[in-house]
Design a protein around this motif. Structure first.
Motif, mmCIF file in Angstrom:
data_model
loop_
_atom_site.group_PDB
_atom_site.id
_atom_site.type_symbol
_atom_site.label_atom_id
_atom_site.label_comp_id
_atom_site.label_asym_id
_atom_site.label_seq_id
_atom_site.Cartn_x
_atom_site.Cartn_y
_atom_site.Cartn_z
ATOM 1 N N PRO A 68 0.813 -1.166 0.006
ATOM 2 C CA PRO A 68 -0.011 0.022 -0.153
ATOM 3 C C PRO A 68 0.859 1.254 0.020
ATOM 4 O O PRO A 68 1.994 1.203 0.735
ATOM 5 N N LEU A 69 0.233 2.078 -0.775
ATOM 6 C CA LEU A 69 0.898 3.619 -0.666
ATOM 7 C C LEU A 69 -0.210 4.504 -0.135
ATOM 8 O O LEU A 69 -1.217 4.618 -0.366
ATOM 9 N N ILE A 70 0.397 5.456 0.855
ATOM 10 C CA ILE A 70 -0.617 6.487 1.260
ATOM 11 C C ILE A 70 -0.243 7.812 0.812
ATOM 12 O O ILE A 70 0.890 8.276 1.063
ATOM 13 N N TRP A 71 -1.498 8.370 0.834
ATOM 14 C CA TRP A 71 -1.317 10.007 0.286
ATOM 15 C C TRP A 71 -1.761 10.489 1.768
ATOM 16 O O TRP A 71 -2.739 10.201 2.165
ATOM 17 N N HIS A 72 -0.924 11.333 2.231
ATOM 18 C CA HIS A 72 -1.327 12.055 3.269
ATOM 19 C C HIS A 72 -1.946 13.251 3.212
ATOM 20 O O HIS A 72 -1.490 13.951 1.932
ATOM 21 N N TYR A 127 -5.824 10.428 5.640
ATOM 22 C CA TYR A 127 -5.053 9.617 4.659
ATOM 23 C C TYR A 127 -5.896 9.004 3.653
ATOM 24 O O TYR A 127 -6.919 8.420 3.724
ATOM 25 N N TRP A 128 -5.214 8.790 2.548
ATOM 26 C CA TRP A 128 -6.007 7.913 1.440
ATOM 27 C C TRP A 128 -4.728 6.919 1.032
ATOM 28 O O TRP A 128 -3.695 7.225 0.598
ATOM 29 N N SER A 129 -5.271 5.549 0.871
ATOM 30 C CA SER A 129 -4.718 4.580 0.279
ATOM 31 C C SER A 129 -5.380 3.993 -0.724
ATOM 32 O O SER A 129 -6.413 3.267 -0.339
ATOM 33 N N TRP A 171 -1.465 6.328 -11.090
ATOM 34 C CA TRP A 171 -1.161 6.049 -9.359
ATOM 35 C C TRP A 171 0.287 5.377 -9.680
ATOM 36 O O TRP A 171 0.282 4.292 -10.139
ATOM 37 N N PRO A 219 -4.851 4.087 9.025
ATOM 38 C CA PRO A 219 -4.733 4.681 7.839
ATOM 39 C C PRO A 219 -3.296 5.323 7.653
ATOM 40 O O PRO A 219 -2.763 5.711 6.684
ATOM 41 N N GLY A 252 1.989 3.182 7.111
ATOM 42 C CA GLY A 252 2.493 2.696 5.849
ATOM 43 C C GLY A 252 3.324 3.500 5.143
ATOM 44 O O GLY A 252 3.784 4.523 5.735
ATOM 45 N N TRP A 254 4.174 6.571 3.177
ATOM 46 C CA TRP A 254 3.695 7.925 2.434
ATOM 47 C C TRP A 254 4.451 8.159 1.259
ATOM 48 O O TRP A 254 5.835 8.402 1.254
#
Lengths: 191, 500
Positions: free
Chosen positions: B146-150, B158-160, B202, B302, B305, B307
């Motif tokens: 997973p990659l997380i967008w803070h 956060y969005w993963s 992405w 969330p 992981g 970021w």
């Protein structure tokens, strides 16, 4: 510098009064607020530094926050008797102040005392009731939405947002939701 | 490829022409007649003019002939003249534009060569298919992490994107007569893409030794072409699927993603082939993060992981380091100590981004979001440096905890982060000690990594001059010996804390 010290002595509320808080937006010189955890409060950048603010439900909570704040400072700050119910540091670069149930830390470049004073001056007279917790509504099969009318900010732990957009709809129920009101007071919904 | 050869009937055989024969035959004294006028044309059976496809045309002519090559659409209307007065056999190509410069739509087109010589005329024709073929979307597969967008500000956190979510897509292959390019990888590392389905590319994350796959869904119009097409990406193998509209192809990378942690930016070319000939191609750009492994935070949720905004610059700085925990941690120490523009708070040693919740040394809360934005400035202390180092490390899969060294102790000579010279009194005269010091270790306190300061490594840390010794896997005992001048601090409160 003397002016703000005198003003502080005159205007500081008593420890017995439960302050409403400090406006998260509207104190001159403070940037956009950043909300941490209910235990830590909120912070905001200032020119050449930052402030951290905590609004507790008692003076004891704020006093504990003052001790907590000192833990992450490598030098030992002196107790100074210039502002609020207790103050540590100096009026120049780093000042930790408590006034009743409010505590704050100012890291500045020469004007920490003035900024602390401005923040204390922004405490409204009287005491407003603590805000109600946010509500988590189930809006469909496996879908939840946070309702926090009037909140200045909403933060959550756990769970999963339904989309990358800014709306607070969840496809996985959060563990806790924190709504921060305009005075920097957190109210928490948790499972 | 269809070849039509139409011979002009005006080429009668002269019956009086002498023939070469055995003795006694009449002798032909007239000059030899030229060979019959002939013209032939071959061409690629298909091409995608929107994706660099061209029709390769080969015309052969009799000597002395002049030829004209033209293109007609399915109604028979001439839409383009490719060559006038062609005098010799030649080969050339057509990119699929009509005489007005417009790319022709999908369909069957007839290429005709008409040749004349003296009073003779001959023509030949061949058909080609203008097709549309390309990837409408692609999904990176394999063992993705997973990659997380803070979210730097605003509500939420956060969005993963799900690891099986579509990686890139476009709404249509063609718009206003031009090809729609696949999106390039999302560049704003600190901004969550708002669009979820179309127009976003992405990035994806993997352990460095993973083998990614790429599944591509095709769209287009083959204009009735009934020959089998294939697809290829250099460095990747087609492992599943066949080429066709609405079909899905799965490619697998031929080699593992990388030799170690780094950012792998791939500029791929997806080629469609008929026999050996490329009929069209499409650029596919990928940004793949090669991590040491899955994140090593203890907490879940969330925020925990990798970021994107954190690992991207860190991995670029780490490029070339070995795929070992020590190499990654050592690389991160250099990255933080040298490259981040950070300075130690020589006034107070105050933390800008870390708080110890509840007054507990084991409950450090690190505001990584604020740090990435430098919201509280670039002046930090040891708690910040330890959390920055352990935050990056755990995101990259290099297990690291922070720990505390106290109570009060006086210092040997050190070089603080952002400092210019060794000092044993970083806070000025009288400020020659730490009330506590936060640092990091992957194994209790056996091995220390510290980005707050460099030790004096010349064997005499109590005196100048100082020799920079970055704290990259120093034993806990050697570290304390080099750091502590007076006092008996001890290591304790090993923890990973929390982040936001």
């Amino acid at each position: 510098m003397a002016a703000w010290i005198i003003a502080g002595l005159l205007s500081t509320a008593s420890a017995q009064e439960l302050h409403t808080g400090i406006p998260v937006r509207g104190v001159e010189g403070l940037g956009e607020p950043d909300f941490l955890t209910p235990e830590l409060g909120w912070s905001a950048p200032i020119e050449g530094g930052f402030v951290k603010v905590f609004v507790g439900t008692s003076a004891e909570q704020a006093s504990d926050w003052v001790k907590q704040a000192q833990m992450s400072i490598t030098v030992v700050l002196p107790l100074i008797d210039v502002l609020g119910d207790e103050a540590w540091g100096d009026a120049s670069g780093l000042l930790i102040v408590r006034s009743g149930n409010i505590a704050l830390q100012v890291r500045a470049q020469g004007n920490a005392g003035e900024i602390a004073q401005a923040m204390l001056d922004a405490i409204p007279a009287g005491s407003q009731p603590w805000p109600s917790p946010p509500v988590l509504l189930e809006v469909g099969e496996g879908q939840w939405r946070v309702e926090a009318p009037g909140a200045a900010a909403v933060r959550f732990t756990g769970g999963g947002q339904a989309s990358p957009g800014a709306d607070l709809t969840f496809s996985e129920r959060p563990d806790a939701v924190v709504a921060w009101d305009e005075w920097g007071r957190p109210s928490v919904w948790s499972q | 490829m269809i070849l039509l050869l139409l011979a002009c009937p005006s080429d009668p055989v002269d019956s009086s022409r002498p023939t070469d024969s055995a003795a006694g035959a009449p002798v032909d004294t007239a000059p030899p007649s030229p060979p019959p006028l002939e013209a032939a044309i071959t061409a690629s059976a298909a091409f995608d003019p929107l994706r660099d496809g061209r029709v390769w045309i080969d015309v052969s002519l009799s000597e002395g002939a002049l030829a004209r090559v033209s293109v007609a659409d399915e109604s028979g209307a001439e839409i383009a003249v490719l060559v006038e007065d062609l005098a010799v056999s030649d080969d050339f190509s057509w990119g699929g534009r009509d005489d007005s410069g417009t790319i022709v739509p999908a369909g069957v087109y007839t290429l005709t060569v008409e040749a004349t010589r003296d009073e003779e005329w001959v023509s030949a024709a061949v058909q080609t298919h203008s097709v549309r073929l390309g990837a409408l979307q692609g999904t990176l597969g394999g063992e993705r992490l997973p990659l997380i967008w803070h979210r730097g500000s605003g509500p939420g956190g956060y969005w993963s994107a799900p690891v099986d979510a579509v990686s890139f897509s476009i709404a249509a292959l063609e718009q206003d007569g031009a090809a729609v390019a696949l999106p390039t990888p999302w560049e704003e590392l600190g901004v969550i893409p708002e669009e979820t389905e179309v127009g976003v590319n992405w990035p994806a994350a993997y352990a460095y030794d993973s083998v990614p796959t790429l599944s591509i869904t095709l769209d287009g119009d083959l204009a009735g072409l009934d020959q089998s097409l294939t697809a290829a990406i250099e460095g990747w193998s087609l492992v599943e699927g066949s080429v066709g509209v609405d079909q899905t192809l799965t490619f697998e990378r031929d080699a593992a993603l990388a030799d170690g942690p780094q950012v792998v930016e791939e500029s791929l070319t997806l080629q469609f082939l008929l026999a050996e000939e490329v009929i069209g191609q499409q650029a596919v750009e990928l940004r793949l993060y090669a991590l040491l492994g899955a994140h090593t935070f203890i907490e879940s949720g969330p925020a925990y992981g990798a970021w994107v905004a954190a690992i991207d610059p860190a991995l670029r700085a780490l490029e070339g380091v070995q795929a070992s925990q020590d190499a990654v941690l050592s690389g991160l120490v250099e990255f933080i100590f040298r490259d981040q523009g950070l300075r130690y708070d020589t006034d107070y040693g105050a933390s800008a981004y870390v708080n110890y919740q509840g007054g507990s040394w084991t409950r450090a809360h690190f505001n990584f979001t604020a740090f990435l934005a430098r919201a509280n400035g670039e002046v930090i202390n040891c708690s910040d440096a330890a959390s920055i180092l352990s935050g990056y490390a755990n995101m990259l899969g290099a297990d690291l905890s922070y720990l505390i060294l106290n109570p009060n102790f006086e210092l040997n000579y050190i070089l603080s982060i952002g400092g210019e010279e060794f000092t044993r009194c970083p806070f000025g005269p009288g400020g020659c000690g730490f009330s506590y010091h936060a640092l990091t270790s992957p194994d209790g306190s056996d091995t220390i990594y510290d980005a707050t300061l460099a030790l004096d490594g010349d064997g005499d840390p109590r005196n100048l001059p100082g020799t920079e010794w970055l704290v990259q896997g120093v034993t806990g005992e050697a570290y304390a010996d080099a750091l502590v001048r007076f006092g008996s601090p001890y290591y304790h409160s090993e923890s990973k804390g929390t982040i936001q």
